[in-house]
Scaffold this active site. Structure first.
Site, PDB file in Angstrom:
ATOM      1  NE  ARG A  95     -34.914 -22.198  37.020  1.00  0.00           N
ATOM      2  CZ  ARG A  95     -34.298 -21.386  36.207  1.00  0.00           C
ATOM      3  NH1 ARG A  95     -33.704 -20.533  36.283  1.00  0.00           N
ATOM      4  NH2 ARG A  95     -32.812 -21.705  36.685  1.00  0.00           N
ATOM      5  CB  CYS A 171     -26.172 -19.930  24.821  1.00  0.00           C
ATOM      6  SG  CYS A 171     -26.095 -20.810  26.688  1.00  0.00           S
ATOM      7  CG  ASP A 172     -25.411 -17.005  29.218  1.00  0.00           C
ATOM      8  OD1 ASP A 172     -25.504 -17.790  29.804  1.00  0.00           O
ATOM      9  OD2 ASP A 172     -25.987 -16.268  30.135  1.00  0.00           O
ATOM     10  CE1 TYR A 264     -28.096 -25.583  32.019  1.00  0.00           C
ATOM     11  CE2 TYR A 264     -26.093 -24.497  31.185  1.00  0.00           C
ATOM     12  CZ  TYR A 264     -27.405 -24.282  32.105  1.00  0.00           C
ATOM     13  OH  TYR A 264     -27.509 -22.942  32.390  1.00  0.00           O
ATOM     14  NE  ARG A 284     -29.604 -21.229  39.893  1.00  0.00           N
ATOM     15  CZ  ARG A 284     -29.379 -20.729  40.300  1.00  0.00           C
ATOM     16  NH1 ARG A 284     -28.258 -21.195  41.252  1.00  0.00           N
ATOM     17  NH2 ARG A 284     -28.662 -19.152  39.624  1.00  0.00           N
TER      18      ARG A 284
HETATM   19  P1  NAD Z   1     -37.713 -13.695  34.595  1.00  0.00           P
HETATM   20  O1  NAD Z   1     -39.113 -14.594  34.519  1.00  0.00           O
HETATM   21  O2  NAD Z   1     -36.971 -12.964  35.359  1.00  0.00           O
HETATM   22  O3  NAD Z   1     -38.189 -12.547  33.213  1.00  0.00           O
HETATM   23  C1  NAD Z   1     -38.905 -13.042  31.889  1.00  0.00           C
HETATM   24  C2  NAD Z   1     -39.800 -11.219  32.018  1.00  0.00           C
HETATM   25  O4  NAD Z   1     -40.800 -12.599  30.321  1.00  0.00           O
HETATM   26  C3  NAD Z   1     -41.071 -12.050  32.898  1.00  0.00           C
HETATM   27  O5  NAD Z   1     -41.062 -10.178  33.561  1.00  0.00           O
HETATM   28  C4  NAD Z   1     -42.373 -12.046  32.248  1.00  0.00           C
HETATM   29  O6  NAD Z   1     -43.672 -11.632  32.863  1.00  0.00           O
HETATM   30  C5  NAD Z   1     -42.270 -12.398  31.057  1.00  0.00           C
HETATM   31  N1  NAD Z   1     -42.721 -12.827  29.606  1.00  0.00           N
HETATM   32  C6  NAD Z   1     -43.501 -13.893  30.063  1.00  0.00           C
HETATM   33  N2  NAD Z   1     -44.250 -14.588  28.903  1.00  0.00           N
HETATM   34  C7  NAD Z   1     -44.099 -13.222  27.980  1.00  0.00           C
HETATM   35  C8  NAD Z   1     -44.934 -12.794  26.841  1.00  0.00           C
HETATM   36  N3  NAD Z   1     -45.215 -13.256  26.284  1.00  0.00           N
HETATM   37  N4  NAD Z   1     -44.747 -12.180  26.096  1.00  0.00           N
HETATM   38  C9  NAD Z   1     -43.709 -11.321  26.841  1.00  0.00           C
HETATM   39  N5  NAD Z   1     -43.321 -11.343  27.452  1.00  0.00           N
HETATM   40  C10 NAD Z   1     -43.363 -12.152  28.538  1.00  0.00           C
HETATM   41  O7  NAD Z   1     -36.783 -15.053  33.652  1.00  0.00           O
HETATM   42  P2  NAD Z   1     -34.778 -14.435  33.739  1.00  0.00           P
HETATM   43  O8  NAD Z   1     -34.358 -15.269  34.524  1.00  0.00           O
HETATM   44  O9  NAD Z   1     -34.717 -13.081  33.448  1.00  0.00           O
HETATM   45  O10 NAD Z   1     -35.503 -14.678  31.943  1.00  0.00           O
HETATM   46  C11 NAD Z   1     -35.607 -14.475  30.814  1.00  0.00           C
HETATM   47  C12 NAD Z   1     -35.213 -15.379  29.823  1.00  0.00           C
HETATM   48  O11 NAD Z   1     -33.313 -15.952  29.496  1.00  0.00           O
HETATM   49  C13 NAD Z   1     -35.743 -16.947  30.526  1.00  0.00           C
HETATM   50  O12 NAD Z   1     -35.774 -17.921  28.852  1.00  0.00           O
HETATM   51  C14 NAD Z   1     -34.448 -17.648  30.593  1.00  0.00           C
HETATM   52  O13 NAD Z   1     -34.325 -18.962  30.278  1.00  0.00           O
HETATM   53  C15 NAD Z   1     -33.783 -16.978  29.324  1.00  0.00           C
HETATM   54  N6  NAD Z   1     -32.251 -16.713  29.532  1.00  0.00           N
HETATM   55  C16 NAD Z   1     -31.603 -17.344  28.668  1.00  0.00           C
HETATM   56  C17 NAD Z   1     -30.054 -17.265  28.852  1.00  0.00           C
HETATM   57  C18 NAD Z   1     -29.304 -17.737  27.249  1.00  0.00           C
HETATM   58  O14 NAD Z   1     -27.938 -17.929  27.495  1.00  0.00           O
HETATM   59  N7  NAD Z   1     -29.609 -18.585  26.589  1.00  0.00           N
HETATM   60  C19 NAD Z   1     -29.168 -16.810  29.788  1.00  0.00           C
HETATM   61  C20 NAD Z   1     -29.992 -16.554  31.156  1.00  0.00           C
HETATM   62  C21 NAD Z   1     -31.559 -16.203  30.792  1.00  0.00           C
HETATM   63  C1  G6P Z   2     -26.724 -20.168  31.770  1.00  0.00           C
HETATM   64  C2  G6P Z   2     -27.479 -20.742  30.755  1.00  0.00           C
HETATM   65  C3  G6P Z   2     -28.857 -19.748  30.526  1.00  0.00           C
HETATM   66  C4  G6P Z   2     -29.590 -20.021  32.205  1.00  0.00           C
HETATM   67  C5  G6P Z   2     -29.471 -19.522  33.168  1.00  0.00           C
HETATM   68  C6  G6P Z   2     -29.542 -20.509  34.367  1.00  0.00           C
HETATM   69  O1  G6P Z   2     -26.791 -17.907  32.011  1.00  0.00           O
HETATM   70  O2  G6P Z   2     -26.440 -20.562  29.505  1.00  0.00           O
HETATM   71  O3  G6P Z   2     -29.469 -21.067  29.696  1.00  0.00           O
HETATM   72  O4  G6P Z   2     -31.090 -19.967  31.588  1.00  0.00           O
HETATM   73  O5  G6P Z   2     -27.878 -19.987  33.022  1.00  0.00           O
HETATM   74  O6  G6P Z   2     -29.645 -19.229  35.563  1.00  0.00           O
HETATM   75  P1  G6P Z   2     -30.089 -19.198  36.227  1.00  0.00           P
HETATM   76  O7  G6P Z   2     -29.274 -18.648  37.727  1.00  0.00           O
HETATM   77  O8  G6P Z   2     -31.203 -18.712  36.241  1.00  0.00           O
HETATM   78  O9  G6P Z   2     -30.116 -20.373  37.193  1.00  0.00           O
HETATM   79 MN    MN Z   3     -27.839 -21.245  27.671  1.00  0.00          MN
END
Ligand code: NAD
Ligand code: G6P
Ligand code: MN
Length: 442
Positions: A95, A171-172, A264, A284
């Site tokens: 990232r 998405c949240d 966004y 970030r």
């Molecule tokens: P993070 O890096 O803390 O956690 C992700 C985990 O996934 C790690 O423990 C990693 O080892 C594991 N991982 C990576 N590749 C993998 C694979 N191929 N199979 C299984 N596990 C695997 O990240 P985070 O900040 O907790 O975010 C997690 C995900 O959630 C990200 O994609 C982030 O963008 C997403 N997210 C989405 C929203 C939303 O609103 N859609 C909100 C928050 C986070």
């Molecule tokens: C929001 C968005 C997610 C994104 C996150 C990033 O929750 O909806 O899609 O992954 O923010 O937060 P961060 O704290 O990882 O920058």
């Molecule tokens: Mn999102």
């Protein structure tokens, strides 16, 4: 009595896992569980999270719930009922590159938007398609509730490879925006029926009907946004990035006062301001590594060290509750309303039907029922969205076809990019940085 459910968290070591499990436990009457499985490719992160969740289960009195962690997909998915997916392929280290490489060329460097989002998308598709493949094999009846980013891109990839997958992409951000607006301007979000359309991280509210006040409150909120900037809510307290993001909503609304925007959109409409405010040496990803990631490791360390008090330390607002509400809605046919990422198929009538859009949808026992907006959208929004959809589709083509040319077209069309020359420079650097993760592009 309702059958107790088995939940597998894909990306079990994610920093969001404690918040999600807390929400699961808070809703045990609607979502009774027998087992939580943490699936991750990183054994250390999984082991840390195992300790945290085990601690949480004990503290909350869920002694009968089985907790396990595994790196084996068969063990993780066989017989499970729900998969909550939140993987981050390449982790925070990648990232950081997504953010810093475009910034070094004077372009927006962001997790899901601009060229950083495209680089992440190329990594994330393979990881998420792999998860969906495992679920087809080991638990074909289970529902996947997906938070994995970048949502539009991974949803498009899954739509192509597994069009019948039982998967909900969410998405949240919309609930987070709504919660922040409600807290700032004195409303109760629980009374709201919002209408919204767009792509993920790229959309607009068209109305917010308040059931108690019996009126659409969006016009008065727009008025407030243009005169009084919002402050971050408690779940983002002290977070400079989110404060800037919510402040930018006022800038967008002052200039385009027809709708409440998704924050966004700042990356596309005000990319110059965003770049000016960015520190190209500290992005970030650095903040999250020194914040949320470190904090998660410390929670696990405390438990390992034998501590028994003051261990849990997290607050992600409604993030966990939102995904749990989706699960209970499916399980109990609650027909709650969510903003979901779905194939358009007429929901936005004057936008191509195979675009992946974000619109309100009801969720019940039969799955997702998106609502159709009926009214055509404006040329301004349509033009912005069509360019974005085309760029995302080209990127997904590039992934499946292994096409450098399609990747270059996608990078060039991205609306944070001023010309093809810089698009190519960033693409070539991204290919080098992502050697381990991207398919080969020829
Ligand atoms: P993070 O890096 O803390 O956690 C992700 C985990 O996934 C790690 O423990 C990693 O080892 C594991 N991982 C990576 N590749 C993998 C694979 N191929 N199979 C299984 N596990 C695997 O990240 P985070 O900040 O907790 O975010 C997690 C995900 O959630 C990200 O994609 C982030 O963008 C997403 N997210 C989405 C929203 C939303 O609103 N859609 C909100 C928050 C986070
Ligand atoms: C929001 C968005 C997610 C994104 C996150 C990033 O929750 O909806 O899609 O992954 O923010 O937060 P961060 O704290 O990882 O920058
Ligand atoms: Mn999102």
């Amino acid at each position: 009595m309702m059958k107790k459910q088995i939940i597998t968290i894909a990306g079990g070591g994610s920093t969001y896992t404690p918040g999600i499990i807390q929400a699961v436990l808070n809703n045990a009457d609607r979502l009774p569980i027998s087992e939580i499985r943490l699936y991750d490719i990183d054994a250390q992160r999984n082991a840390d999270m195992y300790l945290i969740i085990q601690y949480m289960l004990e503290k909350e009195g869920f002694k009968d719930v089985v907790i396990s962690s595994t790196e084996d997909p068969g063990t993780a998915f066989t017989g499970c009922d729900f998969i909550f997916s939140q993987i981050r392929v390449g982790g925070m280290k990648m990232r950081e590159k997504d953010e810093k490489i475009p910034l070094s060329h004077g372009l927006v460097g962001q997790e899901t938007c601009g060229l950083g989002g495209f680089a992440y998308g190329m990594r994330s598709m393979s990881g998420l398609l792999e998860i969906v493949g495992y679920v087809q094999k080991y638990a074909p009846d289970a529902w996947i509730l997906n938070y994995t980013n970048p949502e539009s891109i991974v949803s498009e990839a899954v739509r192509r490879q597994y069009p019948k997958a039982k998967m909900i992409n969410a998405c949240d951000m919309t609930i987070s925006i709504e919660e922040t607006i409600a807290i700032n301007y004195g409303y109760d979000r629980k009374n709201w029926i919002p209408t919204y359309y767009g792509l993920n991280h790229f959309g607009w509210y068209t109305s917010i009907y308040d059931k108690e006040l019996k009126r659409d409150v969006m016009p008065e909120i727009i008025e407030k946004l243009t005169t009084q900037e919002m402050q971050v809510a408690d779940f983002n307290a002290g977070d400079k990035t989110w404060q800037e993001a919510f402040s930018m909503m006022s800038v967008i609304t002052k200039n385009f006062p027809q709708n409440i925007p998704n924050n966004y959109l700042e990356y596309y409409l005000y990319s110059d301001m965003v770049v000016e405010h960015s520190d190209k040496n500290y992005t970030r990803a650095n903040m999250v590594m020194e914040g949320r990631e470190k904090n998660t490791r410390e929670m696990a360390e405390k438990i390992r060290g034998g501590a028994t008090k003051d261990i849990l330390n997290f607050n992600f607002g409604e993030h966990g509750q939102y995904i749990v509400d989706m699960a209970t809605s499916l399980l109990n046919d609650e027909r709650r309303r969510f903003m979901l990422i779905v194939p358009n198929q007429g929901a936005i009538p004057n936008l191509q039907s195979d675009a992946v859009v974000e619109v309100p949808a009801y969720v019940g026992a039969t799955g997702v029922e998106p609502i159709s907006l009926r009214e055509p959208i404006s040329d301004f929004h349509k033009g912005l969205m069509e360019a974005q959809v085309a760029a995302e589709k080209l990127l997904v083509d590039a992934y499946f076809e292994g096409s450098y040319q399609k990747a270059l077209q996608a990078f060039t069309l991205n609306q944070t990019v001023p010309n093809a020359r810089v698009a190519k420079k960033v693409l070539d650097e991204m290919i080098e940085a992502n050697k381990e993760y991207w398919p080969e592009l020829v």
